[in-house]
Design a protein around this motif. Structure first.
Motif, PDB file in Angstrom:
ATOM      1  N   CYS A   1       0.692  -1.246  -0.006  1.00 46.67           N
ATOM      2  CA  CYS A   1       0.124  -0.088   0.060  1.00 46.67           C
ATOM      3  C   CYS A   1       0.886   1.218   0.021  1.00 46.67           C
ATOM      4  O   CYS A   1       0.342   2.299  -0.529  1.00 46.67           O
TER       5      CYS A   1
ATOM      6  N   TRP B   1       1.112   3.811  -2.839  1.00 49.14           N
ATOM      7  CA  TRP B   1       0.123   4.494  -3.102  1.00 49.14           C
ATOM      8  C   TRP B   1       0.015   6.114  -2.612  1.00 49.14           C
ATOM      9  O   TRP B   1      -0.642   7.044  -2.921  1.00 49.14           O
TER      10      TRP B   1
ATOM     11  N   VAL C   1       0.703   1.798 -12.489  1.00 50.77           N
ATOM     12  CA  VAL C   1      -0.211   0.857 -11.704  1.00 50.77           C
ATOM     13  C   VAL C   1      -1.433   0.559 -12.773  1.00 50.77           C
ATOM     14  O   VAL C   1      -1.310   0.985 -13.791  1.00 50.77           O
ATOM     15  N   THR C   2      -2.391  -0.692 -12.286  1.00 58.27           N
ATOM     16  CA  THR C   2      -3.142  -0.908 -13.343  1.00 58.27           C
ATOM     17  C   THR C   2      -4.289   0.026 -13.398  1.00 58.27           C
ATOM     18  O   THR C   2      -4.629   0.684 -12.328  1.00 58.27           O
TER      19      THR C   2
ATOM     20  N   ASP D   1      -7.214  -0.505 -10.897  1.00 57.64           N
ATOM     21  CA  ASP D   1      -6.889  -0.104  -9.469  1.00 57.64           C
ATOM     22  C   ASP D   1      -6.787   1.652  -9.391  1.00 57.64           C
ATOM     23  O   ASP D   1      -7.284   2.231  -8.324  1.00 57.64           O
TER      24      ASP D   1
ATOM     25  N   PHE E   1      -9.176   3.985  -7.014  1.00 54.90           N
ATOM     26  CA  PHE E   1      -8.214   4.947  -6.073  1.00 54.90           C
ATOM     27  C   PHE E   1      -8.750   6.237  -6.234  1.00 54.90           C
ATOM     28  O   PHE E   1      -9.137   7.043  -5.437  1.00 54.90           O
TER      29      PHE E   1
ATOM     30  N   PHE F   1     -10.308   1.462  -0.151  1.00 53.95           N
ATOM     31  CA  PHE F   1      -9.656   1.105  -1.453  1.00 53.95           C
ATOM     32  C   PHE F   1      -8.959  -0.304  -1.396  1.00 53.95           C
ATOM     33  O   PHE F   1      -8.075  -0.683  -0.567  1.00 53.95           O
TER      34      PHE F   1
ATOM     35  N   LEU G   1      -6.723  -3.230  -3.511  1.00 55.75           N
ATOM     36  CA  LEU G   1      -5.794  -3.406  -4.461  1.00 55.75           C
ATOM     37  C   LEU G   1      -5.739  -4.604  -5.211  1.00 55.75           C
ATOM     38  O   LEU G   1      -5.805  -5.544  -4.486  1.00 55.75           O
TER      39      LEU G   1
ATOM     40  N   ARG H   1      -6.415  -5.391  -9.118  1.00 58.01           N
ATOM     41  CA  ARG H   1      -7.092  -5.440 -10.372  1.00 58.01           C
ATOM     42  C   ARG H   1      -6.213  -5.796 -11.596  1.00 58.01           C
ATOM     43  O   ARG H   1      -5.422  -4.745 -11.820  1.00 58.01           O
TER      44      ARG H   1
ATOM     45  N   THR I   1     -15.250  -3.083  -6.619  1.00 54.88           N
ATOM     46  CA  THR I   1     -14.408  -4.486  -6.866  1.00 54.88           C
ATOM     47  C   THR I   1     -15.426  -5.405  -7.783  1.00 54.88           C
ATOM     48  O   THR I   1     -14.760  -6.607  -7.858  1.00 54.88           O
TER      49      THR I   1
ATOM     50  N   HIS J   1     -14.156  -9.025  -9.383  1.00 57.15           N
ATOM     51  CA  HIS J   1     -12.883  -9.715  -8.814  1.00 57.15           C
ATOM     52  C   HIS J   1     -13.355 -10.286  -7.159  1.00 57.15           C
ATOM     53  O   HIS J   1     -14.293 -10.103  -6.592  1.00 57.15           O
TER      54      HIS J   1
ATOM     55  N   MET K   1      -7.744  -9.688  -2.653  1.00 58.89           N
ATOM     56  CA  MET K   1      -6.938  -8.165  -3.080  1.00 58.89           C
ATOM     57  C   MET K   1      -6.654  -7.633  -1.529  1.00 58.89           C
ATOM     58  O   MET K   1      -6.766  -8.329  -0.435  1.00 58.89           O
TER      59      MET K   1
END
Ligand code: HEM
Ligand SMILES: [Ca+2]
Length: 348
Positions: free
Chosen positions: A20, A23, A109-110, A113, A117, A134, A136, A138, A280, A283, A288
């Motif tokens: 994390c 971020w 990052v993806t 995500d 975010f 949040f 993480l 994906r 989410t 997913h 996650m």
């Protein structure tokens, strides 16, 4: 339940996992350079709308017919933006995708995500917002979502409830919870002659005023009128979607809608829960990483603040909940005023 491994980041903040920490610099970057110094303005609103339009494009019903049903909250609306932002309900989202893309590239990052975010951080800039979650993890999307999966303001309540149930097994109550997002919202494209038309008088505050406004009798159009998906609103300058109008009055949803009036604690707790589910979709949340510690805590609203707008009172309410009377509210003082526009981002 997963065993939490707390970690301390270089800025001294404690988070649930070392993953994390990366971020925090992204948070700082988007607060300064996307949200204009932590504002709840058009960029924050559009980032929240983007979460919905990315995530809701998933359909187990299509998959059951052997077709691709979309990947949910996978960032496909950003990667395949030339396809998805041309879908009719996604009108206007090309703008926020264009603003967000450089941050995704810069921070590696993806897109899925990042969209989740940015939606959470943007809403945290709105006073009254819940502590946003949040998660993480994906993966990058593989395909554009199919067209036809995003709700439109001219859809019937039946159509909207069916779509929400298919996408995320959201029931009619959860659909109402999700629509709390329209407390921090404005329309740029429903009326082609005007932009930045808010859905309530406090688009910079995540409050329950939206649920008051939608229950008042409509008297006027903020602009041209006669647009598909728009009905008359109670106040000059305010936009009312036909879908919000109908859901506020449908027997399946009206009592839940009214339950939010002047009930800030219900608003925040229900939206906190439902945003985590929405962001989410597609997913497995148990795989996650919970990075909610990175999201700032919003400024609280003091007390329950719902008011009838100046010049309006209980006689203007169109009550639709058979079980419970509409709550008694004070009327804001002064003469009737017009609701101010939300200025769109420069260059929009
Ligand atoms: C029944 C389903 C929904 C319909 C039909 C709907 C429709 C719309 C429409 C037509 C607009 C105006 C777009 C424009 O002209 O610029 C809008 C704005 C917005 N919607 Fe929804 N919406 C729905 C549900 C949601 C949900 C579930 C969320 C988020 C959780 C959401 C978040 C927003 C936000 C934040 C805006 C404001 C965007 C801005 O200010 O630029 N909506 N919605
Ligand atoms: Ca509001």
């Amino acid at each position: 339940a997963a065993i939490e491994k707390r970690a301390t980041c270089s800025n001294g903040k404690t988070v649930s996992s070392a993953a994390c920490c990366a971020w925090f610099p992204i948070l700082q970057d988007i607060q300064e350079n996307l949200f204009n110094g932590g504002q709840c303005g058009a960029e924050a609103h559009e980032s929240l709308r983007l979460v919905f339009h990315d995530a809701i494009a998933i359909s187990p019903a299509l998959e059951a017919q052997g077709k691709f049903g979309g990947g949910g909250a996978d960032g496909s609306i950003m990667v395949f933006d030339t396809i998805e932002t041309n879908f009719h309900p996604n009108i206007g989202l090309d703008e926020i995708v264009r603003l967000q893309k450089p941050f995704v590239q810069k921070h590696g990052v993806t897109p899925g995500d990042f969209i989740a975010f940015a939606g959470a951080v943007g809403l945290s800039n709105c006073p009254g917002a819940p502590q946003m979650n949040f998660f993480l993890g994906r993966p990058a999307p593989t395909k554009a979502a199919p067209d036809g999966l995003v709700t439109e303001p001219f859809h019937s309540v039946d159509q909207i409830l069916a779509r929400m149930a298919d996408a995320g097994e959201f029931d009619e109550l959860e659909t109402v919870w999700l629509l709390s997002a329209h407390s921090v919202a404005a329309a740029n494209d429903v009326d082609p002659t005007r932009n930045g038309l808010p859905f309530d008088s406090t688009p910079g505050i995540f409050d329950t005023q939206f649920f008051v406004k939608t229950q008042l009798a409509g008297t006027t159009f903020p602009g041209s009128g006669g647009n598909q998906g728009e009905v008359m609103s109670p106040l000059a300058g305010e936009m009312r979607l036909q879908s919000d109008f109908l859901i506020a009055r449908d027997t399946r949803t009206a009592c839940e809608w009214q339950s939010f009036v002047n009930n800030q604690s219900k608003l925040t707790s229900d939206f906190q829960f439902i945003f985590a589910a929405l962001s989410t979709l597609g997913h497995d949340m148990t795989t996650m990483t919970d990075c909610s510690d990175v999201i700032p805590i919003s400024k609280p609203l003091r007390g329950d603040s719902a008011r009838f707008p100046a010049g309006k009172s209980m006689k203007d309410v169109e009550p639709a909940c058979a079980e419970t009377p509409f709550p008694t509210l004070a009327t804001a003082p002064g003469p009737a005023t017009s609701v101010a526009r939300v200025p769109p981002p420069p260059g929009a």
